[in-house]
Design a protein around this motif. Structure first.
Motif, mmCIF file in Angstrom:
data_model
loop_
_atom_site.group_PDB
_atom_site.id
_atom_site.type_symbol
_atom_site.label_atom_id
_atom_site.label_comp_id
_atom_site.label_asym_id
_atom_site.label_seq_id
_atom_site.Cartn_x
_atom_site.Cartn_y
_atom_site.Cartn_z
ATOM 1 N N ALA A 261 6.789 -1.793 3.565
ATOM 2 C CA ALA A 261 7.204 -3.102 4.093
ATOM 3 C C ALA A 261 8.515 -3.541 3.461
ATOM 4 O O ALA A 261 9.415 -4.060 4.141
ATOM 5 C CB ALA A 261 6.113 -4.143 3.852
ATOM 6 N N ARG A 264 11.307 -1.337 4.874
ATOM 7 C CA ARG A 264 11.685 -1.781 6.221
ATOM 8 C C ARG A 264 12.582 -3.011 6.153
ATOM 9 O O ARG A 264 13.583 -3.113 6.872
ATOM 10 C CB ARG A 264 10.435 -2.088 7.055
ATOM 11 C CG ARG A 264 9.726 -0.873 7.595
ATOM 12 C CD ARG A 264 8.702 -1.258 8.649
ATOM 13 N NE ARG A 264 7.620 -2.072 8.113
ATOM 14 C CZ ARG A 264 6.493 -1.585 7.626
ATOM 15 N NH1 ARG A 264 6.306 -0.272 7.589
ATOM 16 N NH2 ARG A 264 5.556 -2.390 7.168
ATOM 17 N N ALA A 265 12.206 -3.951 5.267
ATOM 18 C CA ALA A 265 13.003 -5.173 5.130
ATOM 19 C C ALA A 265 14.406 -4.861 4.627
ATOM 20 O O ALA A 265 15.396 -5.433 5.107
ATOM 21 C CB ALA A 265 12.308 -6.153 4.190
ATOM 22 N N ARG A 286 8.366 -5.819 18.314
ATOM 23 C CA ARG A 286 7.122 -5.836 17.540
ATOM 24 C C ARG A 286 6.117 -6.836 18.104
ATOM 25 O O ARG A 286 4.913 -6.592 18.101
ATOM 26 C CB ARG A 286 7.420 -6.137 16.071
ATOM 27 C CG ARG A 286 8.174 -5.023 15.374
ATOM 28 C CD ARG A 286 8.442 -5.337 13.915
ATOM 29 N NE ARG A 286 7.239 -5.291 13.102
ATOM 30 C CZ ARG A 286 7.223 -5.507 11.786
ATOM 31 N NH1 ARG A 286 8.371 -5.789 11.160
ATOM 32 N NH2 ARG A 286 6.108 -5.437 11.098
ATOM 33 N N HIS A 343 9.735 -12.199 10.910
ATOM 34 C CA HIS A 343 9.570 -10.874 10.306
ATOM 35 C C HIS A 343 8.530 -10.909 9.186
ATOM 36 O O HIS A 343 7.633 -10.054 9.127
ATOM 37 C CB HIS A 343 10.912 -10.386 9.765
ATOM 38 C CG HIS A 343 10.801 -9.147 8.934
ATOM 39 N ND1 HIS A 343 10.756 -7.883 9.477
ATOM 40 C CD2 HIS A 343 10.710 -8.976 7.584
ATOM 41 C CE1 HIS A 343 10.633 -6.993 8.514
ATOM 42 N NE2 HIS A 343 10.612 -7.619 7.359
ATOM 43 N N GLU A 347 4.885 -8.883 9.060
ATOM 44 C CA GLU A 347 4.499 -7.960 7.986
ATOM 45 C C GLU A 347 3.167 -8.384 7.371
ATOM 46 O O GLU A 347 2.305 -7.548 7.095
ATOM 47 C CB GLU A 347 5.594 -7.901 6.917
ATOM 48 C CG GLU A 347 6.878 -7.230 7.371
ATOM 49 C CD GLU A 347 6.737 -5.724 7.570
ATOM 50 O OE1 GLU A 347 5.680 -5.158 7.237
ATOM 51 O OE2 GLU A 347 7.697 -5.106 8.081
ATOM 52 N N LYS A 348 2.980 -9.691 7.173
ATOM 53 C CA LYS A 348 1.710 -10.183 6.614
ATOM 54 C C LYS A 348 0.570 -9.926 7.598
ATOM 55 O O LYS A 348 -0.532 -9.505 7.204
ATOM 56 C CB LYS A 348 1.831 -11.682 6.333
ATOM 57 C CG LYS A 348 0.582 -12.319 5.726
ATOM 58 C CD LYS A 348 0.308 -11.798 4.333
ATOM 59 C CE LYS A 348 -0.731 -12.627 3.589
ATOM 60 N NZ LYS A 348 -2.027 -12.696 4.265
ATOM 61 N N ASP A 350 0.393 -7.549 9.850
ATOM 62 C CA ASP A 350 0.098 -6.113 9.869
ATOM 63 C C ASP A 350 -0.745 -5.710 8.665
ATOM 64 O O ASP A 350 -1.659 -4.886 8.774
ATOM 65 C CB ASP A 350 1.397 -5.312 9.892
ATOM 66 C CG ASP A 350 2.082 -5.353 11.256
ATOM 67 O OD1 ASP A 350 1.464 -5.857 12.211
ATOM 68 O OD2 ASP A 350 3.235 -4.882 11.351
#
Length: 692
Positions: A261, A264-265, A286, A343, A347-348, A350
Motif C-alpha cells: 500500500a 503504491r502510494a 478502482r 485514495h 486502501e483502508k 481494501d
C-alpha cells in the motif's frame, strides 16, 4: 516468443484470472514478466511463438487456446525494460527484470497500464504521446536509447528512475550519482521517510528492508530531497532517498514489495505530481471494480459465497460493513475532488475487506503449520524472540530454521567452520530454541547438504578443492560451492554434522535441504568415475560419454547417483535414531519425483517407502493454484504413509505479498487432507504484515 535467434519465455499462468463458468481461464502475458533464453533482439523482431505443455499426470488430456490477441496500451507512461543489461551483464539482469515486473504490477493495481518497451526497441515513433518514462533499474543502456531519452527530456518529457542509472540520465535528473553504499550494520537502511511536503500524497514512510545496499546520490542545482533514510531504531542517516527535480524524480533504491500500500502510494504520488490526471483516472478505475472480487482475483460465484459466509459471522460482518462504508466514503470524497482522501479510504477499505475474507477461511486443527526461515537470526532484523512470538500468536506451530550449510554453521561447532555472517559469534540455534520452547513452537533445524553457500570460509573451500571433494560438471567445470555426494569424506561430514545437532541440542527435528546433486550435469569428477566402476564391478571406458543419455551405462549411472543420495539419507537416519529416537528427520525435496529422481538423484519416494523420513516437504512453488492442486495430489500418493506437508512458494511468486493466493493454496492442502503445509520464506515483511 522468438526474437532473432533467441526467445522470450514466460509462465503462461503467472497472471491467470479465476476460471470462468464456462471452464476457460483468461490469461494476460505481461512482457515485463518474461525471461530471456539467449539474447533476444527486441520485441519488434518477434516472428513466432511456441507453447510447451508439461506432462503433469498419467492421464489422456488436451488443452485449447482461444482468441489470442495483442493488447496495446494508450497510456502516456512508458516502462523501459533494461534488456540490454542481459546482453552486457547477465548477472544484473535478474534485478532489472524483477523490478520492471514489480512496478508494472503496482501500476496495474492502481488501474494504470504503462507501455512496456525494451531499451533495445526504443525509437522516436514509440515515444509519440509519451510524457513519462519510468526506469525501474537500468544500470546500462544502448547509446541509441540514451540519445532518445535525452531528446525526450529536452522536449519536456519527464523521467522517474530507481537505483542504478547511467551517468547521463543522472545529469538529466539533476542528480549527482554517488557510490554504491553497503550497510555497515543490520537495519541501517531500513525506512524511507518523507522530509518535504512538495509532492501531495507522498507516504509518511516506506520500509525497504530487503536490500543491504543503495546508490548514495545527492541533488544538484534546483533539485531537492523530498525523502530521507532512517535506520531500524528510527535514527536519521542524513542520506537522501528520493530526489525531485523539474525533469522528474529519482529514488536511490529499488522498489521493494513489502508494504505494498505504501509502495503504491509512493509510485502514484510521483506519477501524479508529473501527470496529475493519472490520480483521478486511478481513483475512478478502482471505484468501478467490484470490491469483493479483489480486482478480478475471484469469480462472481466465489465472491458471492465468501461475502454470504462473512455476513453470518458477527465479528467478520462488522469488518465487511466497515469496508463497504469506507468505499462509499471514498466515492463521496472523489465526487468532491478530494482525490488523495479517496485514495486513503480505498486502501483502508481494501485492507478491511482482505481481513474479512481471511476470517471466513475454513480451518483444520490439529495440522502442521510451518514456515521456512532462511535468515539464521530470525525474520529480517526481528531476532528470534519476536519472530517466534509472531508465529505463535498467528496460529503456526513449527519453524524450519536455517542453521547449517555444508561448510558453515550458525552455532558453536566442532564439525564445520563458523559462518562468516555470524559476526557476533553468537549461538543462533540456542537463541531460536529458547524462543521456540517459550512459545511452544517445534524447531526443526534446516540443514543444507552438499552446498557450502556464501558464508563458508575461504580456507575451508580451499581445503575441499585441494582434496578433490568438489562436484564437477560434464564439461569439466569445477563447482566451488558444491561437495561431491559420492566422496566418502563428504558423506561422513554430512552424517557427522547432523549427529552433532542431535547430540547437542534438544530440537524437535532435523530438516534436510539440497539433499541431491547440483543438477543432471553432475558429478563427473575422477572419484565418481572410480566409485561408479566399483559399483558396476568393471572398468568404464569412453568416460563420460558412456553415461550420457544415449550411453551404454546410462541406466546404471542414474541408479548409482540415486543410491548415493539415498544411502546418505539412510546413514543420517540411523545415526540420529541411535542418539535420539524421538528426533524427526525430514527433507525439502523437488516437487516432481518421477523426473527429479533422475535429474537430481533425489529418489524421495523411496525414502518415504523405507521410512527414512518422518515427513516430507515437496517445494511446490507454482503460483497457479489449479496446477498446485494437481501436483500436491500426486505428491500425497508418492509419500504414501509418510506425512506430506507441501511447500508454498510465497517468496518466489511474482507478488511475494499475495495473501489471497497463499490462503487459496493452504485451502488446497486442507481439501486434499494433507495434514499441513509449509511456507517459504519467513521474511520480516511476511512476519509483520502477512501472518496477521
Amino acid at each position: 516468443f522468438r526474437s532473432g535467434n533467441a526467445w522470450y519465455s514466460v509462465d503462461l499462468f503467472a497472471t491467470a484470472a479465476p476460471a470462468e463458468d464456462s471452464g476457460w481461464f483468461r490469461l494476460r502475458v505481461l512482457k515485463s514478466l518474461t525471461a530471456n533464453e539467449g539474447k533476444p533482439e527486441g520485441w519488434r523482431r518477434i516472428d513466432r511463438f511456441r507453447l510447451a505443455a508439461w506432462r503433469n499426470g498419467d492421464s489422456d488430456t488436451e488443452f485449447f487456446l482461444s482468441e489470442p490477441r495483442i493488447l496495446k496500451s494508450s497510456s502516456p507512461i512508458m516502462l523501459l525494460r533494461g534488456e540490454s543489461v542481459a546482453h552486457n551483464a547477465p548477472e544484473a539482469s535478474r534485478v532489472a527484470f524483477e523490478q520492471t515486473g514489480r512496478i508494472e504490477l503496482l501500476y496495474n493495481q492502481l488501474g494504470i497500464s504503462p507501455k512496456v518497451v525494451s531499451d533495445l526497441d526504443i525509437t522516436n515513433d514509440l515515444l509519440q504521446n509519451i510524457r513519462l518514462i519510468v526506469l525501474p533499474n537500468n544500470p546500462t543502456m544502448p547509446e541509441n536509447a540514451l540519445s532518445q531519452l535525452r531528446r525526450f527530456a529536452d522536449r519536456e518529457g519527464k523521467i522517474i528512475a530507481f537505483r542504478d542509472i547511467p551517468e547521463s540520465i543522472a545529469q538529466t535528473l539533476h542528480v549527482r550519482r554517488g557510490h554504491v553504499c553497503v550497510a555497515q550494520y543490520p537495519g541501517q537502511f531500513y525506512e524511507v521517510r518523507k522530509s518535504n511536503a512538495t509532492v501531495p500524497g507522498l507516504p509518511e514512510s516506506c520500509l525497504h528492508t530487503s536490500w543491504a545496499e543503495l546508490r548514495q546520490s545527492t541533488p544538484l542545482t534546483t533539485a531537492q530531497t523530498i525523502a530521507v533514510w532512517y535506520d531500524r531504531e528510527g535514527k536519521p542517516l542524513g542520506v537522501p532517498a528520493v530526489i525531485l527535480s523539474e525533469k522528474g524524480a529519482y529514488l536511490n533504491h529499488v522498489l521493494t514489495y513489502e508494504q505494498p500500500a505504501a509502495k503504491r502510494a509512493l509510485l502514484l504520488a510521483l506519477t501524479a505530481y508529473i501527470l496529475p490526471e493519472q490520480l483521478s483516472a486511478s481513483m475512478s478505475w478502482r471505484l468501478q471494480q467490484p470490491a469483493e472480487r479483489f480486482q478480478g482475483r475471484m469469480s462472481d460465484t466465489e465472491a458471492s459465497e465468501w461475502t454470504r459466509r462473512a455476513n453470518k459471522l458477527p465479528g467478520t460482518s462488522g469488518k465487511l460493513k466497515q469496508a463497504i462504508q469506507e468505499r462509499k466514503s471514498a466515492q463521496e470524497a472523489f465526487n468532491r475532488g478530494e482525490l488523495w482522501k479517496a485514495h486513503a479510504l480505498l486502501e483502508k477499505a481494501d485492507a478491511d475487506l482482505l481481513e474479512a475474507w481471511g476470517r471466513v477461511q475454513e480451518t483444520i486443527y490439529p495440522e502442521w503449520r510451518a514456515f521456512w526461515c532462511h535468515n539464521p537470526s530470525g525474520a529480517g532484523g526481528m531476532g528470534w524472540e519476536e519472530t517466534i512470538r509472531r508465529l505463535a500468536e498467528n496460529g503456526f506451530n513449527a519453524v524450519l530454521a536455517n542453521m547449517a550449510w555444508a561448510g558453515a554453521t550458525e552455532y558453536p561447532r566442532r564439525i564445520l567452520p563458523a559462518s562468516s555472517g555470524n559476526t557476533r559469534n553468537t549461538d543462533q540455534l540456542a537463541e531460536c530454541l529458547a524462543a521456540c520452547k517459550k512459545y511452544k513452537i517445534a524447531l526443526h533445524v534446516w540443514k543444507i547438504c552438499w552446498n557450502m553457500g556464501t558464508k563458508t570460509s575461504k580456507s575451508f573451500r580451499d581445503q575441499m578443492a585441494r582434496e578433490n571433494r568438489l562436484q564437477v560438471r560434464r564439461d569439466g567445470k569445477i563447482l566451488d560451492s558444491w561437495l561431491c555426494p559420492s566422496h566418502p569424506a563428504n558423506r561422513q561430514l554430512e552424517v557427522d554434522s547432523v549427529s552433532e545437532i542431535a547430540s547437542q541440542y534438544d530440537v524437535t527435528g532435523i530438516h534436510l535441504d539440497y539433499i541431491r546433486y547440483e543438477s543432471s550435469n553432475t558429478c563427473f569428477c575422477d572419484g565418481c568415475r572410480r566409485r561408479f566402476e566399483q559399483y558396476l564391478g568393471k572398468p568404464v571406458p569412453n568416460w563420460p560419454a558412456t553415461v550420457d543419455p544415449d550411453g551404454q551405462w546410462r541406466t546404471q549411472w542414474l541408479e548409482f547417483r540415486r543410491n548415493t543420495i539415498t544411502e546418505t539419507v539412510r546413514e543420517m537416519r540411523n545415526t540420529i535414531r541411535s542418539l535420539n529416537p524421538k528426533l524427526a528427520l525430514s527433507a525439502a525435496v523437488f516437487p516432481d519425483w518421477k523426473k527429479d529422481r533422475d535429474q537430481a538423484g533425489q529418489d524421495w519416494k523411496i525414502w518415504c517407502d523405507k521410512g527414512y523420513l518422518d515427513f516430507v516437504c515437496p517445494m511446490t512453488y507454482v503460483s497457479f493454484t489449479p496446477l498446485y492442486h494437481s501436483a500436491v495430489a500426486m505428491q500425497k500418493q508418492w509419500a504414501g504413509k509418510i506425512p506430506c506437508y507441501p511447500g508454498i512458494g510465497l517468496s518466489v511468486w511474482v507478488n511475494p505479498e499475495d495473501t489471497i493466493r497463499l490462503n487459496q493454496q493452504i485451502q488446497v492442502t486442507r481439501n486434499l487432507k494433507m495434514g499441513g503445509f509449509t511456507v517459504f520464506d519467513l521474511k520480516e515483511s511476511v512476519a509483520r504484515d502477512i501472518l496477521p
